[in-house]
Motif scaffolding. Structure first.
Motif, short mmCIF file in Angstrom:
data_model
loop_
_atom_site.label_atom_id
_atom_site.label_comp_id
_atom_site.label_asym_id
_atom_site.label_seq_id
_atom_site.Cartn_x
_atom_site.Cartn_y
_atom_site.Cartn_z
N GLY A 34 -13.66 -6.18 5.64
CA GLY A 34 -12.41 -6.17 6.06
C GLY A 34 -11.23 -6.29 5.02
O GLY A 34 -10.10 -6.65 5.08
N VAL B 165 -3.69 1.58 8.31
CA VAL B 165 -4.06 0.32 8.08
C VAL B 165 -2.93 -0.51 7.15
O VAL B 165 -2.47 0.02 6.00
N ASN B 166 -2.39 -1.59 7.77
CA ASN B 166 -1.59 -2.57 7.20
C ASN B 166 -2.08 -3.35 6.10
O ASN B 166 -3.02 -4.42 6.48
N ALA B 167 -1.76 -3.26 4.91
CA ALA B 167 -2.57 -3.98 3.67
C ALA B 167 -1.59 -4.08 2.79
O ALA B 167 -0.69 -3.44 2.28
N LYS C 200 0.68 -1.29 0.00
CA LYS C 200 -0.03 -0.09 0.02
C LYS C 200 0.92 1.26 0.07
O LYS C 200 0.52 2.39 -0.45
N TYR D 190 -5.21 4.05 -0.53
CA TYR D 190 -4.62 3.84 0.66
C TYR D 190 -3.87 5.14 1.00
O TYR D 190 -3.29 4.96 2.05
N PHE E 148 -8.06 4.78 5.77
CA PHE E 148 -7.01 3.76 5.31
C PHE E 148 -5.80 3.93 5.89
O PHE E 148 -4.90 3.27 5.85
#
Length: 291
Positions: free
Chosen positions: A183, A128-130, A52, A119, A125
């Motif tokens: 999620g 947020v770790n994605a 991200k 993100y 976002f």
């Protein structure tokens, strides 16, 4: 089955089926090798997933495409490949494999960009770790393309027939509705990016403009870099006239074949796929398989 048989069977597949085969092989390797070697389960995918963070992406720019070949589980890859198979069959009855790849890969790229930008722009976002993996953006692009190109074409869905545009609207609305709750907001954003690409590509093509033409030339240029230079044939001047004649006949045959395809596609754009005769549908099906 020996290696030669596998190579032959792979060569017989159309471009959608080849993508499915590649995805399945990558899925098996990504799951099996780390397990057998006692490595962390992400030891392979970490080099190909789309992060991200923009600066992390700059350190592995190839991930804007490679993320699409990795999946998070059996259900993830199963549904993606199932939709790709059926949407691909319809697509390849209308167009050649090169245009299919244009739509698919551009959908993957735009889906990845939607993920990256969202993100880094939307406060929801931040922190947020994605990461992004999965072929969904490319699959969505192909599916929405056919839904927009032949919207009134009916397909069989379990026990009843339904028009393609209904399926397209349902798929997009479900992504929008589910985004805040599942999620997997990053995945849904990528889906929407792929869907947008498929819709715009189809509508522009109906207006006579192929927005993937430049991308196709770019990919051809990359492919040509890896091709070996052909050796000059001996006595080339002796056979020059014969070869030119053969080439001319071959090109004429291709042009006539393409003109027939264009005429049928024009009929579809004006009256819908259902207006085709059985012979025209059979011709499109065979043309799709040849490509």
């Amino acid at each position: 089955m020996n290696r030669g048989d596998l190579k032959y069977q792979y060569a017989r597949l159309n471009v959608a089926e080849k993508l499915i085969a590649i995805n399945v092989v990558v899925f098996i390797i990504n799951g099996l090798f780390p397990f057998l070697l006692g490595l962390h389960k992400n030891s392979i995918v970490q080099w190909f997933q789309l992060p991200k963070d923009f600066f992390d992406f700059l350190s592995q720019p190839w991930s804007i495409i490679t993320y699409s070949f990795f999946h998070g589980g059996l259900g993830h890859i199963f549904w993606n490949m199932l939709v790709l198979y059926f949407a691909g069959r319809i697509f390849l009855n209308l167009f050649d494999g090169k245009r299919f790849l244009n739509v698919y890969l551009l959908g993957v790229i735009l889906g990845g960009l939607f993920f990256l930008l969202s993100y880094n722009l939307f406060p929801a976002f931040f922190g947020v770790n994605a990461v992004l993996i999965g072929a969904s953006a490319g699959v969505r692009a192909v599916l929405i393309f056919i839904c927009a190109y032949i919207p009134n074409q009916e397909v069989r869905l379990i026990f009843f027939n339904i028009k393609l545009w209904y399926i397209g609207v349902f798929v997009v609305v479900m992504d929008l509705v589910q985004m805040p709750y599942t999620g997997n907001a990053g995945g849904h954003l990528a889906h929407l990016g792929g869907a947008l690409l498929g819709y715009v590509y189809a509508r522009q093509l109906l207006n006579g403009r192929d927005i993937g033409e430049g991308f196709s030339k770019f990919m051809d240029g990359i492919a040509n870099l890896f091709k070996k230079k052909e050796k000059k044939a001996p006595l080339k001047t002796v056979y020059k006239k014969t070869k030119a004649t053969e080439k001319s006949k071959k090109e004429y045959g291709k042009e006539a074949h393409q003109r027939k395809i264009d005429a049928i596609l024009d009929k579809i754009s004006k009256s819908g796929y259902e207006s085709l005769s059985k012979a025209e549908k059979d011709f499109l099906f065979k043309a799709g398989k040849e490509d």
